[in-house]
Design an enzyme around this catalytic site. Sequence first.
Site, PDB file in Angstrom:
ATOM      1  N   GLU A  96      10.386  16.430  14.535  1.00  0.00           N
ATOM      2  CA  GLU A  96      10.692  16.290  13.109  1.00  0.00           C
ATOM      3  C   GLU A  96       9.773  17.235  12.328  1.00  0.00           C
ATOM      4  O   GLU A  96       8.579  16.995  12.216  1.00  0.00           O
ATOM      5  CB  GLU A  96      10.461  14.836  12.660  1.00  0.00           C
ATOM      6  CG  GLU A  96      10.931  14.586  11.254  1.00  0.00           C
ATOM      7  CD  GLU A  96      10.524  13.208  10.717  1.00  0.00           C
ATOM      8  OE1 GLU A  96       9.362  12.815  10.901  1.00  0.00           O
ATOM      9  OE2 GLU A  96      11.380  12.548  10.106  1.00  0.00           O
ATOM     10  N   GLU A 151      10.482   1.647   9.758  1.00  0.00           N
ATOM     11  CA  GLU A 151      11.449   2.690   9.374  1.00  0.00           C
ATOM     12  C   GLU A 151      10.760   4.018   9.635  1.00  0.00           C
ATOM     13  O   GLU A 151       9.908   4.441   8.857  1.00  0.00           O
ATOM     14  CB  GLU A 151      11.806   2.563   7.887  1.00  0.00           C
ATOM     15  CG  GLU A 151      12.546   1.304   7.521  1.00  0.00           C
ATOM     16  CD  GLU A 151      13.969   1.268   8.048  1.00  0.00           C
ATOM     17  OE1 GLU A 151      14.493   2.316   8.458  1.00  0.00           O
ATOM     18  OE2 GLU A 151      14.553   0.175   8.058  1.00  0.00           O
ATOM     19  N   LYS A 154       0.856  -1.198   0.000  1.00  0.00           N
ATOM     20  CA  LYS A 154       0.000   0.000   0.000  1.00  0.00           C
ATOM     21  C   LYS A 154       0.891   1.246   0.000  1.00  0.00           C
ATOM     22  O   LYS A 154       1.485   1.598   1.011  1.00  0.00           O
ATOM     23  CB  LYS A 154      -0.906   0.052   1.242  1.00  0.00           C
ATOM     24  CG  LYS A 154      -1.956   1.141   1.112  1.00  0.00           C
ATOM     25  CD  LYS A 154      -2.453   1.682   2.417  1.00  0.00           C
ATOM     26  CE  LYS A 154      -1.655   2.829   2.940  1.00  0.00           C
ATOM     27  NZ  LYS A 154      -1.691   4.076   2.121  1.00  0.00           N
ATOM     28  N   CYS A 183      13.804  11.569   5.708  1.00  0.00           N
ATOM     29  CA  CYS A 183      13.900  11.058   7.081  1.00  0.00           C
ATOM     30  C   CYS A 183      15.264  11.344   7.694  1.00  0.00           C
ATOM     31  O   CYS A 183      15.376  11.599   8.886  1.00  0.00           O
ATOM     32  CB  CYS A 183      13.630   9.566   7.090  1.00  0.00           C
ATOM     33  SG  CYS A 183      14.714   8.653   5.970  1.00  0.00           S
TER      34      CYS A 183
HETATM   35  N1  LIG Z   1      13.325   5.724   8.247  1.00  0.00           N
HETATM   36  C1  LIG Z   1      13.164   5.804   6.949  1.00  0.00           C
HETATM   37  O1  LIG Z   1      13.863   5.166   6.167  1.00  0.00           O
HETATM   38  C2  LIG Z   1      12.099   6.698   6.372  1.00  0.00           C
HETATM   39  C3  LIG Z   1      12.056   6.890   4.983  1.00  0.00           C
HETATM   40  C4  LIG Z   1      11.076   7.726   4.462  1.00  0.00           C
HETATM   41  C5  LIG Z   1      10.180   8.374   5.297  1.00  0.00           C
HETATM   42  N2  LIG Z   1      10.252   8.186   6.631  1.00  0.00           N
HETATM   43  C6  LIG Z   1       9.336   8.896   7.532  1.00  0.00           C
HETATM   44  O2  LIG Z   1       8.032   8.991   6.949  1.00  0.00           O
HETATM   45  C7  LIG Z   1       7.351  10.121   7.455  1.00  0.00           C
HETATM   46  C8  LIG Z   1       6.694  10.869   6.310  1.00  0.00           C
HETATM   47  O3  LIG Z   1       5.863  10.040   5.616  1.00  0.00           O
HETATM   48  P1  LIG Z   1       4.263  10.090   5.734  1.00  0.00           P
HETATM   49  O4  LIG Z   1       3.802  11.466   6.111  1.00  0.00           O
HETATM   50  O5  LIG Z   1       3.720   9.463   4.506  1.00  0.00           O
HETATM   51  O6  LIG Z   1       4.028   9.146   6.963  1.00  0.00           O
HETATM   52  P2  LIG Z   1       2.654   8.551   7.502  1.00  0.00           P
HETATM   53  O7  LIG Z   1       2.982   7.789   8.724  1.00  0.00           O
HETATM   54  O8  LIG Z   1       1.622   9.610   7.596  1.00  0.00           O
HETATM   55  O9  LIG Z   1       2.168   7.596   6.329  1.00  0.00           O
HETATM   56  C9  LIG Z   1       2.971   6.539   5.858  1.00  0.00           C
HETATM   57  C10 LIG Z   1       2.090   5.459   5.289  1.00  0.00           C
HETATM   58  O10 LIG Z   1       1.320   4.911   6.348  1.00  0.00           O
HETATM   59  C11 LIG Z   1      -0.054   4.886   5.981  1.00  0.00           C
HETATM   60  N3  LIG Z   1      -0.866   4.963   7.196  1.00  0.00           N
HETATM   61  C12 LIG Z   1      -1.331   6.065   7.807  1.00  0.00           C
HETATM   62  N4  LIG Z   1      -2.059   5.716   8.900  1.00  0.00           N
HETATM   63  C13 LIG Z   1      -2.031   4.366   8.980  1.00  0.00           C
HETATM   64  C14 LIG Z   1      -2.574   3.408   9.889  1.00  0.00           C
HETATM   65  N5  LIG Z   1      -3.301   3.777  10.946  1.00  0.00           N
HETATM   66  N6  LIG Z   1      -2.327   2.109   9.665  1.00  0.00           N
HETATM   67  C15 LIG Z   1      -1.578   1.707   8.628  1.00  0.00           C
HETATM   68  N7  LIG Z   1      -1.047   2.575   7.719  1.00  0.00           N
HETATM   69  C16 LIG Z   1      -1.267   3.880   7.898  1.00  0.00           C
HETATM   70  C17 LIG Z   1      -0.186   6.044   5.029  1.00  0.00           C
HETATM   71  O11 LIG Z   1      -1.350   5.934   4.243  1.00  0.00           O
HETATM   72  C18 LIG Z   1       1.104   5.939   4.235  1.00  0.00           C
HETATM   73  O12 LIG Z   1       0.981   4.960   3.246  1.00  0.00           O
HETATM   74  C19 LIG Z   1       8.416  10.936   8.157  1.00  0.00           C
HETATM   75  O13 LIG Z   1       8.286  10.797   9.544  1.00  0.00           O
HETATM   76  C20 LIG Z   1       9.725  10.328   7.663  1.00  0.00           C
HETATM   77  O14 LIG Z   1      10.798  10.515   8.540  1.00  0.00           O
HETATM   78  C21 LIG Z   1      11.176   7.356   7.192  1.00  0.00           C
HETATM   79  C1  LIG Z   2      15.782   6.629   3.317  1.00  0.00           C
HETATM   80  N1  LIG Z   2      15.892   7.799   2.437  1.00  0.00           N
HETATM   81  C2  LIG Z   2      17.054   8.588   2.841  1.00  0.00           C
HETATM   82  C3  LIG Z   2      16.075   7.363   1.061  1.00  0.00           C
HETATM   83  C4  LIG Z   2      14.678   8.578   2.429  1.00  0.00           C
HETATM   84  C5  LIG Z   2      14.223   9.054   3.699  1.00  0.00           C
HETATM   85  O1  LIG Z   2      13.252   9.782   3.761  1.00  0.00           O
END
Ligand SMILES: NC(=O)c1ccc[n+]([C@@H]2O[C@H](COP(=O)([O-])OP(=O)(O)OC[C@H]3O[C@@H](n4cnc5c(N)ncnc54)[C@H](O)[C@@H]3O)[C@@H](O)[C@H]2O)c1
Ligand SMILES: C[N+](C)(C)CC=O
Length: 489
Positions: A385, A250, A175, A284
């Site tokens: 963040e 992650e 998803k 991230c």
């Molecule tokens: N650690 C890493 O490698 C990494 C990489 C990329 C992004 N991120 C993190 O992602 C965040 C930004 O992304 P975002 O705003 O899309 O995050 P988010 O948590 O809002 O959404 C991520 C995904 O989770 C889904 N989701 C939302 N609520 C849910 C629930 N209750 N149950 C299951 N799935 C659900 C969303 O639809 C989406 O597909 C930031 O905090 C960033 O640091 C981390």
């Molecule tokens: C994991 N990375 C660095 C590719 C994307 C993070 O948001």
Amino acid sequence: MDIKKQFIDGSWITSASEAIRDIINPYNQEIVAKVTESDATDAKKAIAAARHAFDHGDWPAAPATDRGKVVHKIADFIERDREELAELESLDTGKTVEESRGDMDDIAGVFRYYAEMADKDGGEIIDSPIPNSISKVIREPVGVCGQITPWNYPLLQASWKLAPALVAGNTLVMKPSEITPLTSIKVFELMEEAGVPSGVANLVLGPGNSVGAELSASDDVDLISFTGGIETGKSIMQAASSNVKKLALELGGKNPNVVFADADFETAVDQAMNAVFFHAGQICSAGTRLIVEESIHDDFVEALVNRVKTIKLGNGFNETTQMGPLISQKHLDKVTNYVENGKQEGATVAVGGGRPDEPELQNGFFYLPTVLTDCTTDMRVVQDEGFGPVITVEKFTTEEEAVRLANDSIYGLSGGVFTNDIAKAERCVAKMRMGTVWINEFNLYFPHAPWGGFKQSGIGRELGKPGLEEYQETKHIFQNLKPEPLNWF
Ligand SMILES: NC(=O)c1ccc[n+]([C@@H]2O[C@H](COP(=O)([O-])OP(=O)(O)OC[C@H]3O[C@@H](n4cnc5c(N)ncnc54)[C@H](O)[C@@H]3O)[C@@H](O)[C@H]2O)c1
Ligand SMILES: C[N+](C)(C)CC=O
């Protein structure tokens, strides 16, 4: 405009509800695509298809070499369709096409890396302490994997999950973020073309609180791999406890970038900019916490501010654009509030701190690259963040203080140290509690090195060998070569 569909059990179908979502270009808010909006019913259907393909299909037990060949083909097709994929990614996210092209190269590299690894681990014989026996350890697929991805690196984060899951012989339901599904849809077309069998890889589209929640809670899902925000991660962790799923999270980061006075000044300024303003800070691992030695603080901030003023915002499809918009109005509001709160806490806006004035940018979700000085670790703006083009600057005077400030966070995803004193760098990184630490570098990643967080930045690892092992169960097989009665009872 055609309605883009979900992919379940080898068929492209509309959702049970027939709801449709508009996909918006964050540069100008134009509708770039319409997609079917899945709900929990569709998620159940996709899970059932993946379950059937795992329990009764050929994929899990196929020779690993054959799975590797299919995954190699996916890499070939990504390379073939690189430009189309890059443009879709930029339409969806607003990032520059140049950045998206780099992402596509990374993504093809990830599929290639895991395809190569497919048949390299045939298990191992271990030295059994029991006479006349053979003890071996093999790896098997985990089962049905739920994979949930965010909007900031839509296909890159998907590739880190899809490639190892397929190579290891799992079946899956992915998803993507509901606001950036376009490249995931396209890659599922490529996986179909590459010969991934029906039911092995399924794609559902739609919101997290219905589709994602169903994947997280379903007893028919054996593993959930999630990339996204910390609060979502916590709720997935709770839902996943229903059947004690394997869990990979992650999550976010608040990543320190420590600059010592003896670092190469120009390089450190340049890298500090890249660390935080790339993709408008929506990374991230963005180096959002600049921690600078006091003796160079003022010169460093001045040089940084002068460089930041030259960053060219605009349409990601324009060659001269260096930074695109934020993803959405909701996110723009979040970043705006984050900076306003920082100001109220005592931070000083050295540059930026609001929306740009250019008429061309008014329909997009743009926020100016921003430097906040006079920051201390007790401020929310330093701890939370923000996920935007905003860097906070703190000062330190000793090595110990630098490390203490760097570690003063609930997060532990990544961090950097800039210095020409390698012994000092090694002392610092040994104490920094983060999954990735860079010396004289920031924000670098590649398929061979594991990625993931300490502390509340997550659980488990993606990429590298650990990224494959997340998708494998380890089985010990013991064979008695001379069976005879025990005569215990
Ligand atoms: N650690 C890493 O490698 C990494 C990489 C990329 C992004 N991120 C993190 O992602 C965040 C930004 O992304 P975002 O705003 O899309 O995050 P988010 O948590 O809002 O959404 C991520 C995904 O989770 C889904 N989701 C939302 N609520 C849910 C629930 N209750 N149950 C299951 N799935 C659900 C969303 O639809 C989406 O597909 C930031 O905090 C960033 O640091 C981390
Ligand atoms: C994991 N990375 C660095 C590719 C994307 C993070 O948001």
